[in-house]
Motif scaffolding. Sequence first.
Motif, PDB file in Angstrom:
ATOM      1  N   LYS A   1       2.875   7.575  -6.206  1.00 33.52           N
ATOM      2  CA  LYS A   1       3.911   6.806  -5.520  1.00 33.52           C
ATOM      3  C   LYS A   1       4.226   5.563  -6.336  1.00 33.52           C
ATOM      4  CE  LYS A   1       3.530   8.243  -0.753  1.00 33.52           C
ATOM      5  NZ  LYS A   1       3.176   7.853   0.614  1.00 33.52           N
TER       6      LYS A   1
ATOM      7  N   GLU B   1      -2.648   5.888   0.930  1.00 37.35           N
ATOM      8  CA  GLU B   1      -1.384   6.573   1.172  1.00 37.35           C
ATOM      9  C   GLU B   1      -0.223   5.889   0.470  1.00 37.35           C
ATOM     10  OE1 GLU B   1      -0.390   7.932   5.046  1.00 37.35           O
ATOM     11  OE2 GLU B   1      -2.436   8.603   5.458  1.00 37.35           O
ATOM     12  N   SER B   2      -0.392   4.651   0.116  1.00 37.13           N
ATOM     13  CA  SER B   2       0.658   3.941  -0.606  1.00 37.13           C
ATOM     14  C   SER B   2       0.695   4.319  -2.090  1.00 37.13           C
ATOM     15  CB  SER B   2       0.460   2.430  -0.467  1.00 37.13           C
ATOM     16  OG  SER B   2      -0.798   2.053  -1.011  1.00 37.13           O
ATOM     17  N   ASP B   3      -0.341   5.012  -2.602  1.00 40.16           N
ATOM     18  CA  ASP B   3      -0.401   5.362  -4.019  1.00 40.16           C
ATOM     19  C   ASP B   3      -0.288   6.847  -4.317  1.00 40.16           C
ATOM     20  OD1 ASP B   3      -0.707   2.710  -4.490  1.00 40.16           O
ATOM     21  OD2 ASP B   3      -2.667   2.845  -5.444  1.00 40.16           O
TER      22      ASP B   3
END
Length: 186
Positions: free
Chosen positions: A132, A73-75
């Motif tokens: 992201k 989810e961070s990417d």
Amino acid sequence: FNPNSFFEVRGGEETTEFKTNYSSRNLLSEVFESVYQFLESNNFYFFETSEIVQVKENFDRLLIPESHPARAESDSYFLSKAQSGSWFHRYRFLSSEPLMLRTHTTTSTLKLLRKYKGKKFLGASMGNVYRKEDNDSTHLSQFNQLDLVWVDKKLDLTNLRELIEKLISSLLFEKDSEIKSHYRLR
């Protein structure tokens, strides 16, 4: 959010007609126009679908492993059913599957490969993709990508090199000018 910001999406059908859809001329629109002209003059089918895709289209069908960093989810930008807005409701037919903003245009190219399986063809997909990133002078979370696919039993690396050189030449040099000696493609 406008998934059709730079070109006309044809409901997931391929076309050889390239219709740009932008309100002003700028550097990016000029590059897109040059790419469209290249694709059209070289008989590529253009295939584009939504920038909102199923997670399985973006990762699973391309054999990207569960452990790949892009799945975090961070990417990547994952969409939840709780998100609302008029654009999200247009994609409700996909709501049974997890959705995300695509991280590459290969999701469209894969559909072309399936459609023309076993046949020779030239296909292209171009558009916005999202990752992201910390936005700064060298990084943006949205950028543009071009995928080309050329399927023929008689192809080799020489054909690939010629295609790449032809594309680069069409983008970087005026049609009637000569390539300067310090810009060597070979």
